[in-house]
Design an enzyme around this catalytic site. Structure first.
Site, short mmCIF file in Angstrom:
data_model
loop_
_atom_site.label_atom_id
_atom_site.label_comp_id
_atom_site.label_asym_id
_atom_site.label_seq_id
_atom_site.Cartn_x
_atom_site.Cartn_y
_atom_site.Cartn_z
N LYS A 271 33.72 37.94 35.04
CA LYS A 271 34.50 38.12 33.81
C LYS A 271 34.38 36.87 32.95
CE LYS A 271 38.95 40.13 32.44
NZ LYS A 271 38.40 41.11 31.52
N GLU B 156 30.17 51.19 31.27
CA GLU B 156 31.60 51.03 31.00
C GLU B 156 31.80 50.87 29.50
OE1 GLU B 156 33.14 47.33 32.70
OE2 GLU B 156 31.18 46.41 32.51
N TYR C 90 37.68 34.28 32.37
CA TYR C 90 39.04 34.55 31.92
C TYR C 90 39.63 35.72 32.70
CZ TYR C 90 37.65 38.74 29.28
OH TYR C 90 37.21 40.00 28.93
N LEU D 75 32.13 45.30 35.23
CA LEU D 75 33.26 44.52 35.73
C LEU D 75 34.05 45.46 36.63
CD1 LEU D 75 34.82 41.77 35.44
CD2 LEU D 75 36.40 43.09 34.05
N1 PDD Z 1 39.06 43.59 29.64
N2 PDD Z 1 35.29 46.20 31.80
C1 PDD Z 1 35.27 45.20 30.90
C2 PDD Z 1 33.97 44.83 30.28
C3 PDD Z 1 36.46 44.53 30.57
O1 PDD Z 1 36.42 43.52 29.67
C4 PDD Z 1 37.68 44.94 31.17
C5 PDD Z 1 38.99 44.25 30.85
C6 PDD Z 1 37.65 45.99 32.09
C7 PDD Z 1 38.89 46.46 32.80
O2 PDD Z 1 39.28 45.53 33.77
P1 PDD Z 1 40.78 45.38 34.23
O3 PDD Z 1 41.21 46.73 34.69
O4 PDD Z 1 40.73 44.39 35.32
O5 PDD Z 1 41.58 44.92 33.03
C8 PDD Z 1 36.44 46.59 32.39
C9 PDD Z 1 40.19 42.73 29.32
C10 PDD Z 1 41.51 43.39 29.42
C11 PDD Z 1 39.94 42.05 27.98
O6 PDD Z 1 38.80 41.67 27.74
O7 PDD Z 1 40.87 41.89 27.19
#
Ligand code: PDD
Length: 282
Positions: free
Chosen positions: A149, A181, A31, A205
């Site tokens: 992801k 993270e 996703y 991620l």
């Molecule tokens: N989550 N690390 C994890 C485990 C994440 O699920 C996310 C983002 C990030 C940040 O990634 P980005 O900057 O590309 O949004 C880091 C999304 C927003 C979610 O699960 O809703």
């Protein structure tokens, strides 16, 4: 509210997938969540490239014509839902498709991948960006391909719920004694004017926001160290903050009830927030 599912736009309430969908049965999919400000998609290409990498990582073949029409579908969707003004997000999910009976191996013959997009209005967490948040540490019990992801988010949802029950805003995950993270954001630390964050690898991620922040750090001449921070050193950081598409740049003021720095958002996170807002809203 309309959603896009496998070639058509339909009312969200009427949208349904097969019980044989491998996303439903195995969590077999990926996703993306993308931010939209007044109809403008933020870092759209980067999200699409990461989607491609995820699909490749899971060996899911999304029809090329459909893949190439994602930007058009996304725009059509936000138009239909009136999300072209103000702030919104688009959620995109691709799974390996529906195949019955259930087998662990991939469907043979191959079935079309399922694709789903939804959009929603979004309210940034402005108050938390100002005040900062409290977090707890939890063990990082995820698999070792966190760079993908995937929709398999159980360790993430359990950690976030654990934080909520502890009266905290979120969690910081610890693997082998180091900080990786949060369940839905990347984490940065500041020590003696230097920025620290976990290296882009299979243990995190590689957030799109993380990459923007690294670029901001370069432009502000803030030295960057991409090495793991030990949990023992976490509490002694001068500043800590989360980065993510829906988190933005969120200062962390307490970890496990211990104050970080002065217990207030620090100077560096403030300058990164300012620069980030310029890029997001500018
Ligand atoms: N989550 N690390 C994890 C485990 C994440 O699920 C996310 C983002 C990030 C940040 O990634 P980005 O900057 O590309 O949004 C880091 C999304 C927003 C979610 O699960 O809703």
């Amino acid at each position: 509210m309309q959603v896009y599912l496998n070639g058509e736009f339909l009312e969200q309430k009427k949208a349904a997938i097969s019980v044989a969908d491998r996303g439903f049965v195995f969590g077999d999919g990926v996703y993306e969540v993308t931010r939209i400000v007044n109809g403008k998609f933020f870092q759209e290409e980067e999200h699409l490239i990461r989607l491609d990498e995820g699909l490749k990582g899971l060996k899911i073949n999304l029809n090329e014509k459909i893949r190439n029409s994602i930007p058009e579908i996304s725009r059509d969707l936000i138009n239909r839902n009136g999300h072209t003004e103000g702030e919104a997000t688009v959620y995109l999910q691709v799974t390996r498709g529906a195949a019955f009976p259930r087998t662990h191996t991939f469907p043979d013959p191959e079935v079309p991948a399922s694709i789903y997009l939804s959009s929603g209005s979004f309210k940034p967490h402005k108050k938390l960006h100002e005040s900062g948040v409290e977090v707890i540490t939890v063990p990082d019990v995820r698999w070792t391909r966190c760079n993908l992801k995937t929709i398999n988010l159980l360790p993430n949802t359990l950690a976030k719920q654990q934080a909520k029950e502890a009266g905290a805003n979120s969690a910081v995950m610890i693997r082998d004694g180091v900080v990786t993270e949060s369940p839905n954001a990347n984490i940065f630390g500041v020590k003696d004017g230097e920025l620290h964050t976990f290296p882009a690898s299979n243990y995190i991620l590689n957030g799109i926001t993380r990459r923007v922040v690294i670029d901001i750090a370069n432009s502000l001449n803030i030295p960057l160290i991409t090495e793991p921070v030990r949990q023992d050193d976490l509490y002694d950081m001068d500043e800590l903050f989360f980065t993510g598409t829906t988190t933005d740049i969120q200062p962390i003021i307490k970890v496990d009830r211990r104050k970080i720095g002065s217990g207030k958002p620090g100077e560096i996170v403030r300058s990164v927030q300012k620069e980030y807002d310029k890029r997001l809203y500018g």
